[in-house]
Design a protein around this motif. Structure first.
Motif, PDB file in Angstrom:
ATOM      1  N   SER A 110       0.834  -1.205  -0.049  1.00  9.42           N
ATOM      2  CA  SER A 110      -0.034  -0.131   0.124  1.00  9.42           C
ATOM      3  C   SER A 110       0.823   1.448   0.003  1.00  9.42           C
ATOM      4  N   ARG A 111       0.440   2.327  -0.520  1.00  7.84           N
ATOM      5  CA  ARG A 111       1.101   3.588  -0.604  1.00  7.84           C
ATOM      6  C   ARG A 111       0.138   4.748   0.030  1.00  7.84           C
ATOM      7  N   ASN A 112       1.081   5.477   0.860  1.00  9.91           N
ATOM      8  CA  ASN A 112       0.518   6.726   1.305  1.00  9.91           C
ATOM      9  C   ASN A 112       0.783   7.935   0.455  1.00  9.91           C
ATOM     10  N   ILE A 113      -0.309   8.790   0.405  1.00 12.34           N
ATOM     11  CA  ILE A 113      -0.057   9.892  -0.335  1.00 12.34           C
ATOM     12  C   ILE A 113       0.241  11.027   0.389  1.00 12.34           C
ATOM     13  N   ASN A 114       1.498  11.565  -0.054  1.00 14.57           N
ATOM     14  CA  ASN A 114       2.206  12.577   0.598  1.00 14.57           C
ATOM     15  C   ASN A 114       2.881  13.405  -0.789  1.00 14.57           C
ATOM     16  N   GLU A 115       2.911  14.719  -0.486  1.00 14.30           N
ATOM     17  CA  GLU A 115       3.098  15.583  -1.817  1.00 14.30           C
ATOM     18  C   GLU A 115       4.699  15.934  -1.903  1.00 14.30           C
ATOM     19  N   LYS A 116       5.506  15.568  -1.049  1.00 15.58           N
ATOM     20  CA  LYS A 116       6.921  15.870  -0.864  1.00 15.58           C
ATOM     21  C   LYS A 116       7.691  14.267  -0.760  1.00 15.58           C
ATOM     22  N   CYS A 117       8.643  14.281  -1.192  1.00 10.31           N
ATOM     23  CA  CYS A 117       9.577  13.119  -1.162  1.00 10.31           C
ATOM     24  C   CYS A 117      10.977  13.559  -0.542  1.00 10.31           C
ATOM     25  N   ASN A 118      11.495  13.186   0.737  1.00  7.09           N
ATOM     26  CA  ASN A 118      12.684  13.677   1.108  1.00  7.09           C
ATOM     27  C   ASN A 118      13.488  12.502   1.162  1.00  7.09           C
ATOM     28  N   GLN A 119      13.260  10.864   0.767  1.00  7.89           N
ATOM     29  CA  GLN A 119      14.009   9.990   0.839  1.00  7.89           C
ATOM     30  C   GLN A 119      13.616   9.071  -0.081  1.00  7.89           C
ATOM     31  N   LEU A 120      14.354   8.407  -0.895  1.00  7.59           N
ATOM     32  CA  LEU A 120      14.017   7.467  -1.867  1.00  7.59           C
ATOM     33  C   LEU A 120      15.304   6.638  -2.163  1.00  7.59           C
ATOM     34  N   LYS A 121      15.067   5.201  -1.829  1.00 10.17           N
ATOM     35  CA  LYS A 121      16.246   4.587  -1.741  1.00 10.17           C
ATOM     36  C   LYS A 121      15.767   3.205  -2.101  1.00 10.17           C
ATOM     37  N   LEU A 122      16.897   2.357  -2.918  1.00  8.90           N
ATOM     38  CA  LEU A 122      16.537   0.967  -3.177  1.00  8.90           C
ATOM     39  C   LEU A 122      17.668   0.190  -2.807  1.00  8.90           C
ATOM     40  N   ILE A 123      17.158  -0.917  -1.990  1.00  8.75           N
ATOM     41  CA  ILE A 123      18.153  -1.747  -1.592  1.00  8.75           C
ATOM     42  C   ILE A 123      17.914  -3.136  -2.074  1.00  8.75           C
ATOM     43  N   ILE A 124      18.975  -3.525  -2.551  1.00  6.48           N
ATOM     44  CA  ILE A 124      19.071  -4.942  -3.131  1.00  6.48           C
ATOM     45  C   ILE A 124      20.000  -5.811  -2.387  1.00  6.48           C
ATOM     46  N   ARG A 125      19.409  -6.817  -1.690  1.00 14.27           N
ATOM     47  CA  ARG A 125      20.008  -7.742  -0.938  1.00 14.27           C
ATOM     48  C   ARG A 125      20.428  -8.899  -1.683  1.00 14.27           C
ATOM     49  N   LEU A 126      21.733  -9.348  -1.314  1.00  7.82           N
ATOM     50  CA  LEU A 126      22.380 -10.184  -2.155  1.00  7.82           C
ATOM     51  C   LEU A 126      22.953 -11.296  -1.247  1.00  7.82           C
ATOM     52  N   ASN A 127      23.159 -12.579  -1.895  1.00  3.84           N
ATOM     53  CA  ASN A 127      23.655 -13.742  -1.307  1.00  3.84           C
ATOM     54  C   ASN A 127      25.136 -13.771  -1.246  1.00  3.84           C
ATOM     55  N   ASP A 128      25.800 -12.610  -0.089  1.00  5.34           N
ATOM     56  CA  ASP A 128      27.187 -12.411  -0.403  1.00  5.34           C
ATOM     57  C   ASP A 128      27.606 -12.109   1.008  1.00  5.34           C
ATOM     58  N   PHE A 129      28.300 -12.766   1.578  1.00  4.48           N
ATOM     59  CA  PHE A 129      28.674 -12.597   2.962  1.00  4.48           C
ATOM     60  C   PHE A 129      29.317 -11.222   3.128  1.00  4.48           C
ATOM     61  N   ASN A 130      30.303 -10.759   2.311  1.00  4.75           N
ATOM     62  CA  ASN A 130      31.080  -9.513   2.444  1.00  4.75           C
ATOM     63  C   ASN A 130      30.342  -8.238   1.973  1.00  4.75           C
ATOM     64  N   TYR A 131      29.558  -8.434   1.110  1.00  4.75           N
ATOM     65  CA  TYR A 131      28.582  -7.297   0.454  1.00  4.75           C
ATOM     66  C   TYR A 131      27.234  -7.701   0.328  1.00  4.75           C
ATOM     67  N   PRO A 132      26.333  -7.979   1.501  1.00  4.26           N
ATOM     68  CA  PRO A 132      25.076  -8.460   1.602  1.00  4.26           C
ATOM     69  C   PRO A 132      24.073  -7.352   1.037  1.00  4.26           C
ATOM     70  N   GLN A 133      24.364  -6.280   0.491  1.00  2.00           N
ATOM     71  CA  GLN A 133      23.392  -5.381   0.091  1.00  2.00           C
ATOM     72  C   GLN A 133      24.011  -4.218  -0.684  1.00  2.00           C
ATOM     73  N   ILE A 134      22.996  -3.821  -1.848  1.00  2.29           N
ATOM     74  CA  ILE A 134      23.577  -2.764  -2.552  1.00  2.29           C
ATOM     75  C   ILE A 134      22.502  -1.489  -2.236  1.00  2.29           C
ATOM     76  N   VAL A 135      22.903  -0.296  -1.646  1.00  4.54           N
ATOM     77  CA  VAL A 135      21.957   0.727  -1.273  1.00  4.54           C
ATOM     78  C   VAL A 135      22.296   1.608  -2.538  1.00  4.54           C
ATOM     79  N   ILE A 136      20.856   2.302  -2.860  1.00  2.00           N
ATOM     80  CA  ILE A 136      20.974   3.122  -4.189  1.00  2.00           C
ATOM     81  C   ILE A 136      20.189   4.088  -3.602  1.00  2.00           C
ATOM     82  N   THR A 137      20.711   5.160  -3.467  1.00  2.30           N
ATOM     83  CA  THR A 137      19.960   6.600  -2.846  1.00  2.30           C
ATOM     84  C   THR A 137      19.648   7.381  -3.978  1.00  2.30           C
ATOM     85  N   TYR A 138      18.452   7.551  -4.194  1.00  3.98           N
ATOM     86  CA  TYR A 138      17.944   8.544  -5.311  1.00  3.98           C
ATOM     87  C   TYR A 138      17.849   9.895  -4.643  1.00  3.98           C
ATOM     88  N   VAL A 139      17.131   9.863  -3.452  1.00  4.09           N
ATOM     89  CA  VAL A 139      16.761  11.279  -2.570  1.00  4.09           C
ATOM     90  C   VAL A 139      17.250  10.962  -1.232  1.00  4.09           C
TER      91      VAL A 139
END
Length: 182
Positions: A110-139
């Motif tokens: 579900s999505r909430n309606i909000n007129e402003k975006c102050n944070q937008l991130k994509l987190i990709i979780r990986l099967n990797d002990f040393n690098y378990p995730q990639i975080v991409i920050t858009y905002v």
């Protein structure tokens, strides 16, 4: 604490894998997706559809080549709340009930309606002990008007990346199901 961990993971990635050439000799670029990440003009996903691998590039730094099957799931956070989750199981259920369009609908929340975006991130979780995730920050810590051109452009770019992640997760599921049949 999270920022320290993310910073540490990125520092390790930078120190260990700072290369000007691709880290995998057998990597054949089938597709490149430029990412409109905050503060990084050259952030990309390099995709090798033939060998079912991808590489995340941030500036001149390349991650190792991950197999599609290394992706555990992904999640989109907007204004601190999870908006979309993707993993092979939920997408398949959505696909079974709603067809191709259901692959994305099946993993939406579900999505909430909000007129402003102050944070937008994509987190990709990986099967990797040393690098378990990639975080991409858009905002991050900037109030973007959701009706504005910049926000809409970033959101379209994020949707393209999520669609490619769904494709990779579906390839992983197809690969697993063919292994089970054999």
């Amino acid at each position: 604490m999270r920022k320290e961990i993310q910073s540490s993971v990125y520092s390790n990635m930078k120190n260990e894998q700072q290369k000007k050439e691709l880290p995998d000799v057998d990597f054949i670029i089938s597709k490149t997706i430029s990412i409109l990440a905050s503060g990084w003009s050259s952030t990309k996903f390099l995709i090798d559809n033939q060998n079912k691998k991808f590489i995340y590039q941030k500036g001149k730094i390349y991650s190792k080549a991950y197999k599609f099957s290394d992706i555990i799931n992904y999640e989109v956070y907007e204004n601190g709340k999870s908006q979309v989750q993707g993993r092979a199981g939920s997408a398949l259920i959505g696909g079974a009930f709603f067809g191709l369009g259901g692959l994305i609908v099946g993993s939406s929340m579900s999505r909430n309606i909000n007129e402003k975006c102050n944070q937008l991130k994509l987190i990709i979780r990986l099967n990797d002990f040393n690098y378990p995730q990639i975080v991409i920050t858009y905002v991050d810590n900037v109030d973007w008007d959701k009706n504005g051109w910049t926000y809409r452009n970033m959101k379209e770019n994020l949707q393209s990346v999520c669609s490619m992640l769904e494709f990779m997760l579906n390839e992983k599921t197809l690969e697993q199901s063919s292994t089970v049949k054999q």
